[in-house]
Design an enzyme around this catalytic site. Structure first.
Site, PDB file in Angstrom:
ATOM      1  N   GLU A   1       0.823  -1.213   0.000  1.00 58.87           N
ATOM      2  CA  GLU A   1       0.000   0.000   0.000  1.00 58.87           C
ATOM      3  C   GLU A   1       0.857   1.263   0.000  1.00 58.87           C
ATOM      4  O   GLU A   1       0.473   2.285  -0.574  1.00 58.87           O
ATOM      5  CB  GLU A   1      -0.950   0.019   1.202  1.00 58.87           C
ATOM      6  CG  GLU A   1      -2.157  -0.900   1.057  1.00 58.87           C
ATOM      7  CD  GLU A   1      -1.852  -2.367   1.334  1.00 58.87           C
ATOM      8  OE1 GLU A   1      -0.724  -2.678   1.749  1.00 58.87           O
ATOM      9  OE2 GLU A   1      -2.746  -3.208   1.116  1.00 58.87           O
TER      10      GLU A   1
ATOM     11  N   PHE B   1      -9.271  -2.096   1.212  1.00 64.16           N
ATOM     12  CA  PHE B   1     -10.099  -1.661   2.335  1.00 64.16           C
ATOM     13  C   PHE B   1      -9.491  -0.370   2.884  1.00 64.16           C
ATOM     14  O   PHE B   1      -8.265  -0.246   2.937  1.00 64.16           O
ATOM     15  CB  PHE B   1     -10.103  -2.708   3.474  1.00 64.16           C
ATOM     16  CG  PHE B   1     -10.857  -3.964   3.164  1.00 64.16           C
ATOM     17  CD1 PHE B   1     -10.331  -4.934   2.321  1.00 64.16           C
ATOM     18  CD2 PHE B   1     -12.106  -4.204   3.734  1.00 64.16           C
ATOM     19  CE1 PHE B   1     -11.025  -6.108   2.041  1.00 64.16           C
ATOM     20  CE2 PHE B   1     -12.815  -5.381   3.463  1.00 64.16           C
ATOM     21  CZ  PHE B   1     -12.267  -6.330   2.610  1.00 64.16           C
TER      22      PHE B   1
ATOM     23  N   PHE C   1      -6.526  -0.302   5.276  1.00 63.47           N
ATOM     24  CA  PHE C   1      -5.124  -0.465   4.893  1.00 63.47           C
ATOM     25  C   PHE C   1      -4.444   0.881   4.642  1.00 63.47           C
ATOM     26  O   PHE C   1      -3.248   0.929   4.353  1.00 63.47           O
ATOM     27  CB  PHE C   1      -4.992  -1.370   3.660  1.00 63.47           C
ATOM     28  CG  PHE C   1      -5.721  -2.679   3.757  1.00 63.47           C
ATOM     29  CD1 PHE C   1      -6.038  -3.222   5.003  1.00 63.47           C
ATOM     30  CD2 PHE C   1      -6.109  -3.370   2.631  1.00 63.47           C
ATOM     31  CE1 PHE C   1      -6.732  -4.428   5.096  1.00 63.47           C
ATOM     32  CE2 PHE C   1      -6.795  -4.578   2.715  1.00 63.47           C
ATOM     33  CZ  PHE C   1      -7.112  -5.103   3.957  1.00 63.47           C
TER      34      PHE C   1
ATOM     35  N   HIS D   1     -11.197  -4.783   9.037  1.00 62.27           N
ATOM     36  CA  HIS D   1     -11.753  -4.654   7.686  1.00 62.27           C
ATOM     37  C   HIS D   1     -13.114  -3.945   7.701  1.00 62.27           C
ATOM     38  O   HIS D   1     -13.942  -4.205   6.823  1.00 62.27           O
ATOM     39  CB  HIS D   1     -11.936  -6.034   7.031  1.00 62.27           C
ATOM     40  CG  HIS D   1     -10.679  -6.728   6.641  1.00 62.27           C
ATOM     41  ND1 HIS D   1      -9.829  -7.298   7.554  1.00 62.27           N
ATOM     42  CD2 HIS D   1     -10.117  -6.949   5.416  1.00 62.27           C
ATOM     43  CE1 HIS D   1      -8.813  -7.862   6.914  1.00 62.27           C
ATOM     44  NE2 HIS D   1      -8.957  -7.663   5.632  1.00 62.27           N
TER      45      HIS D   1
HETATM   46  C1  LIG Z   1      -2.252  -4.651   4.324  1.00 59.78           C
HETATM   47  C2  LIG Z   1      -3.199  -5.530   3.597  1.00 59.78           C
HETATM   48  N1  LIG Z   1      -3.316  -5.404   2.273  1.00 59.78           N
HETATM   49  C3  LIG Z   1      -4.176  -6.173   1.582  1.00 59.78           C
HETATM   50  C4  LIG Z   1      -4.949  -7.099   2.226  1.00 59.78           C
HETATM   51  C5  LIG Z   1      -5.944  -7.952   1.450  1.00 59.78           C
HETATM   52  N2  LIG Z   1      -5.447  -9.321   1.358  1.00 59.78           N
HETATM   53  C6  LIG Z   1      -5.771 -10.248   2.264  1.00 59.78           C
HETATM   54  S1  LIG Z   1      -4.966 -11.695   2.001  1.00 59.78           S
HETATM   55  C7  LIG Z   1      -4.211 -11.098   0.636  1.00 59.78           C
HETATM   56  C8  LIG Z   1      -3.275 -11.962  -0.143  1.00 59.78           C
HETATM   57  C9  LIG Z   1      -2.184 -12.503   0.689  1.00 59.78           C
HETATM   58  O1  LIG Z   1      -1.339 -13.317  -0.070  1.00 59.78           O
HETATM   59  P1  LIG Z   1      -0.244 -14.193   0.633  1.00 59.78           P
HETATM   60  O2  LIG Z   1       0.531 -13.331   1.576  1.00 59.78           O
HETATM   61  O3  LIG Z   1       0.525 -14.875  -0.420  1.00 59.78           O
HETATM   62  O4  LIG Z   1      -1.043 -15.216   1.524  1.00 59.78           O
HETATM   63  P2  LIG Z   1      -2.082 -16.317   1.029  1.00 59.78           P
HETATM   64  O5  LIG Z   1      -3.425 -15.694   1.000  1.00 59.78           O
HETATM   65  O6  LIG Z   1      -1.644 -16.791  -0.305  1.00 59.78           O
HETATM   66  O7  LIG Z   1      -2.001 -17.381   2.060  1.00 59.78           O
HETATM   67  C10 LIG Z   1      -4.570  -9.774   0.416  1.00 59.78           C
HETATM   68  C11 LIG Z   1      -4.090  -8.933  -0.696  1.00 59.78           C
HETATM   69  C12 LIG Z   1      -4.817  -7.181   3.619  1.00 59.78           C
HETATM   70  N3  LIG Z   1      -5.582  -8.023   4.328  1.00 59.78           N
HETATM   71  N4  LIG Z   1      -3.932  -6.416   4.274  1.00 59.78           N
END
Ligand SMILES: Cc1ncc(C[n+]2csc(CCOP(=O)(O)OP(=O)(O)O)c2C)c(N)n1
Ligand SMILES: Cc1ncc(C[n+]2csc(CCOP(=O)(O)OP(=O)(O)O)c2C)c(N)n1
Ligand SMILES: [Mg+2]
Ligand SMILES: [Mg+2]
Lengths: 323, 328, 323, 328
Positions: free
Chosen positions: A60, A83, A86, A129
């Site tokens: 972000e 959201f 963030f 969230h």
């Molecule tokens: C700071 C932040 N940015 C975006 C999100 C939205 N979000 C939740 S999970 C995710 C993907 C995470 O990917 P990864 O770290 O590879 O974990 P995985 O879901 O594959 O286990 C995103 C973008 C968030 N929760 N927090």
């Protein structure tokens, strides 16, 4: 007249300007093929391609920072944060860079950038969230802040946001995405700082925006049965603020209730109440009431969340306490 | 690598200009004529100079709290800079920015910055704009060793690398972040190894050798212009002064400074210039005088300029809204 | 009674608890040998060593995050941010983690941590090193926020902050560090939520905190010459808030002026005004006035900065406008 | 490396427990019985299981939005977990946290987390506490591939490395951050190379091989316990389900999932167990049934539990202040 949802309205606003101006582009997490976490950008990737609808890594800070840099270098970025919660991760780029660069540099750099911020509770997404953070943003000189409540305003405010040469925070309530509304065939920008009187009334003024416009209108209906004639003002733009519409209404009703979904302590409604208590005090003949969420993080359990968030009933109670 | 005599003279002139400007700022601060925080670039002149030597006016740079050198190297005007340090209305920022916030859009200078690490992502944005518009502009992002532990370094370099943006990340490794030595703020010696994390070329050069800096950045700039993506260039150098003026530098041994003073980039270049007959000693003396005069003129300009009007305080917050003034 | 400066008071508070409790430690940028950018921790490194007075890299996110983790694991960290402006860089760890963990986890993890936040303008440090951001913090459920104005309070509030099992934001005004004051020989914790009536008066109540306490007292002196008898309340603790002292005073004076150094729009004084306009409306016989900074970033030029920041004269003018 | 039969059985049991719990959660969500966002761990069970196998109850973990597997592997109780997914007052967080915020202080579980990357710096804090107090506790920090582009990854690993903190950074590289494949979110293939930036050991292992994960993390844990600092362990794996329940996964080819399903860590371990006579087929069947029963009991417990009282909404914001309630 056409019918579309709030989410479609947001998209329509972006699409219109993207068709007209090649410097307008969208970026953020999963805004591309995926269409955004709430589907708002769906279809735009197919229409405009990956140059203009760009997926980013989960960064972000870099998203807002890149918006700042690309705006300073002549583009008109629309950054989506998945959201509003963030924001905390990209707060420096927004507050210390985007908001202050114009001023710090003596007005010699302009930053035409829009940040889309899905906000609010009601979807059982819990404390990280579900926040409403407009109070932070309206406190930052250099940012403009708008918050549409319906498809028509979503389009009109988006057009103005993209046209603006300053950083505009465009807040969206996530429970409204699927809510439909009428949209005029010919859409035009809605100038910032013009509130919308959703319902005229003579007994009490309710000032609100976003999702709570619906709650306020519902409350007005209920109160009508008790012969309380409510005026409902949808601010649409939190900064710049349409003080005149507020003052005109209070001069008529002499009572005011301010409603938002924020944790009440430190809410933007506090700024509104303070402004009224300072600039329009003698027109008020009753306490200036505020309705907001309880001063807690947003809980997960449906029952608890519904209890913590404000609703029409709370507005009814607040209004009644003034009579 | 062949560098033209003209380029060499230009670089030498810039280094002198920076040194003289900074020395003057140091004295003015000591005399209480410049308020606020002042972070000087003395000793590091070769970095900004070498790095900017490959840039055009329409290329971008992002700078730091220690920005005077970058701004001069990118073509900033000493008069407007000095006036800004004095907080005058003729300053680059109309007196609203001060030392830490000098910018010049006409030269692609996207601002000095009071937030450590802020430039990393702004530079990425500027690089994105260049790529998006299909120009061959590049952006050089200047930053210190200690800033490479900040969040933005990581996010910025990652984004630049996946999008192959025309950004050259120039790290000025002067061995310290305020009082904290590199050994205490990160477990690596060469910051250029961090490029591995982004699959980006990384190189370390002697930051007190203007030619070494020039060569490394020049190559990075050409690659960036050709669409081959970003590079991390680490330049090892040293700051002679305290972190800010007034810092008693209790945290570092005097000998360390003495050692580095021996590596002063300016006499080193002078030697080269004279030995290779790029300029005569007389030319060198004249150029020194010219730069001093330029700095004096800048001070003169600044001193004679007006303070900003109170009305200006509420302007420029927005391009189109003038905020409420105060009745006092 | 002893004399010491505000900065020494802050240090004294930390030192007392560090001597008593090995779990208390300090960390932040240049807090060690360097003694902190404002010298507040000077000497503590020599006294307690590098285990308990730790320099960190420039990583505000990691600083606050490590405070959260170490507090959750049983320590009592005191984290120093060099300037409150850098909160923007560690905002997530503070707002989405520290403030919410207790609640999100059903009260099963506690976070005894203090974050020291040097704030405010007046030192010609320009827009990114001069902000007042208490409004953001007081808006976050889960944080406590205190703001001492003098050495005695600095000690007492620091002791309470360290003793507290919740995240406490300890804001310091950087122009006060060198300001001396009397300190009682035997220091004790000052409970949060207890305001301090700095001067009693009958005609108007000025509510403020931090540096503006001095401005308010100066204004009170000037106003005394016009026979306006001012009561000055130093809140000390912004949350929890001592509503009772505020109400008692307004019930006596019926007029109130709220003063802080924040950009006025969205300031914490807005929350105070709103609270008064809601809960104490009928006691007010004049508009609720607010004095704050102009709604601009803080400019560099001394003249401009002095113009943008509020001073005693502005308070005098605000009070006079009520009579 | 020799692993005792008992350890093997325990690991197998944990993997089954996770799979059954997640499968049930999937069904409950589909039936509309669990609200909010649910991110399932199906397919990745070997990572949490192998990583936690070397941990004691007093060791710490930090988890993510995809946290159920970590919590079960660290000893979380299915009943309280399930009750939390239902938002009941008997849940781990009294219904206030939900799937994304489950924590258990008594087992050192410092919480699942809805903010991507938040665990990195919290884990550093927990490691700092262990080192500070002179215990030999360690903290395992779980995180996804996409989170390694977040600011906190960089700041957290840097701080852990300079302070030599007992933290093991376990990256679950499942190839995606929501819809964005690794190739599109970073320019590297092996995330373990990022360890170079912190002068920290980094290793990549097959995340669907519980023994490989166990061995790598075990070694990292021993080093951490001995004060030898942090390690980055990357485990390559795959998530079978969408990012969250309801995600139609338009962004990835069906064949990719099919390929990975062939590498399912559970049958693979079953095969090993039976071939090596650690358990009989009958034992395996019984254990499967036992785990299913445990999950059913958890659902039962959750369903029969009460919703939280309204009064509880304003509790736990602070340890000592109860916020104002609402009259409705
Ligand atoms: C700071 C932040 N940015 C975006 C999100 C939205 N979000 C939740 S999970 C995710 C993907 C995470 O990917 P990864 O770290 O590879 O974990 P995985 O879901 O594959 O286990 C995103 C973008 C968030 N929760 N927090
Ligand atoms: C986000 C942030 N944190 C801390 C500071 C305070 N600060 C200003 S400069 C500096 C040190 C920077 O060191 P480095 O990046 O190596 O640059 P140098 O000063 O050595 O040129 C610090 C800690 C800041 N301005 N911004
Ligand atoms: Mg440095
Ligand atoms: Mg992933």
């Amino acid at each position: 007249m056409r019918k579309m949802t709030y989410g479609q309205g947001i998209k329509e606003g972006m699409r219109i300007r993207m068709l007209e101006n090649p410097d307008v582009f969208i970026f953020g997490e999963d805004v591309g093929l995926f269409g955004g976490c709430f589907g708002v950008t769906s279809g735009l990737f197919d229409e405009f391609g990956d140059k203009r609808v760009r997926d980013t890594p989960i960064s972000e800070g870099a998203i807002i920072g890149a918006a700042v840099g690309s705006a300073a270098a002549g583009l008109r970025p629309i950054a989506e944060l998945m959201f509003i919660d963030f924001l905390t991760v990209g707060m420096d780029q927004l507050v210390n860079q985007a908001a202050k660069m114009g001023y710090m540099f003596g007005g010699k750099i302009k930053l035409p950038m829009v940040v889309r911020l899905p906000a609010g509770g009601g979807v059982r997404a819990a404390a990280q969230h579900s926040q409403s953070l407009e109070a932070w943003l309206t406190h930052v000189p250099g940012l403009k802040v708008v918050y549409p409540s319906n498809p028509q305003d979503a389009i009109g405010l988006m057009l103005s946001a993209i046209d603006d040469d300053n950083p505009v925070m465009y807040i969206e309530h996530k429970t409204l995405y699927a809510v439909p509304g009428e949209v005029e065939d010919e859409v035009k920008p809605i100038p910032f700082g013009k509130a919308n009187i959703k319902k005229e009334g003579t007994d009490v003024t309710i000032i609100t925006y976003g999702k709570q416009v619906y709650d306020a209108l519902k409350a007005a209906e209920i109160l009508a049965k008790d012969d309380i004639d409510v005026e409902v003002i949808d601010l649409r733009s939190l900064y710049p603020l349409d003080k005149q519409t507020i003052f005109n209404s209070i001069e008529k009703t002499h009572k005011v209730v301010l409603v938002s979904e924020e944790a009440k302590r430190g809410a933007y409604t506090g700024e509104l109440a303070a402004m009224i208590a300072e600039e329009c005090f003698f027109e008020c003949d009753a306490p200036i009431k505020r309705v907001g969420a309880l001063n807690t993080p947003i809980p997960f359990s449906a029952e608890l969340e519904d209890y913590v968030l404000p609703n029409a009933e709370d507005i009814v109670n607040a209004v009644k306490s003034l009579f | 690598m062949k560098i033209s005599n003209q380029s060499i003279i230009e670089m030498y002139e810039k280094m002198l200009k920076i040194r003289k400007f900074e020395t003057k700022a140091m004295n003015l601060f000591a005399e209480g004529k410049i308020p606020g925080f002042v972070h000087l670039y003395i000793g590091e002149e070769a970095v900004a100079t070498g790095a900017c030597a490959s840039l055009r006016d329409d290329d971008y740079i992002t700078s730091t709290h220690r920005g005077h050198g970058h701004i001069i190297a990118k073509g900033g005007d000493l008069k407007y800079m000095m006036a800004e340090l004095f907080g005058k209305e003729t300053g680059y920022c109309k007196g609203k920015g001060g030392s830490m916030h000098i910018a010049d859009a006409t030269k692609g200078i996207l601002g000095a910055n009071g937030i450590v690490g802020a430039g990393h992502t702004i530079a990425v944005g500027a690089g994105l704009a260049a790529q998006y518009k299909g120009t061959d502009q590049v952006c050089v992002c200047f930053f210190g060793d200690a800033s490479t532990n900040q969040s933005t370094f990581h996010e910025g370099l990652n984004l630049a690398s996946i999008w192959k943006l025309p950004v050259v990340f120039v790290c000025e490794n002067n061995g310290y972040g305020i009082s904290v030595s590199q050994a205490r703020h990160q477990a690596i010696t060469d910051i250029s190894v961090r490029a591995v994390a982004y699959n980006m070329p990384g190189i370390t050069v002697d930051g007190n050798d203007v030619f070494a800096v020039y060569e490394a950045v020049n190559e990075a700039v050409s690659r960036a212009r050709k669409g081959q993506g970003p590079t991390l260039v680490e330049c090892k150098t040293y700051r002679w002064r305290g972190h800010f003026e007034g810092d008693p530098t209790v945290y570092r041994p005097v000998e360390e400074l003495e050692q580095w003073k021996k590596k002063d980039p300016i006499p080193r270049m002078e030697k080269y210039i004279i030995e290779n007959k790029v300029m005569t000693e007389a030319d060198v003396t004249k150029l020194n005088e010219k730069m001093e005069k330029m700095v004096d003129d800048a001070v003169d300009f600044a001193v004679k300029s007006n303070n900003p009007s109170m009305a200006s305080a509420v302007e420029d917050v927005y391009t189109d809204i003038i905020e409420e003034a105060r009745v006092r």
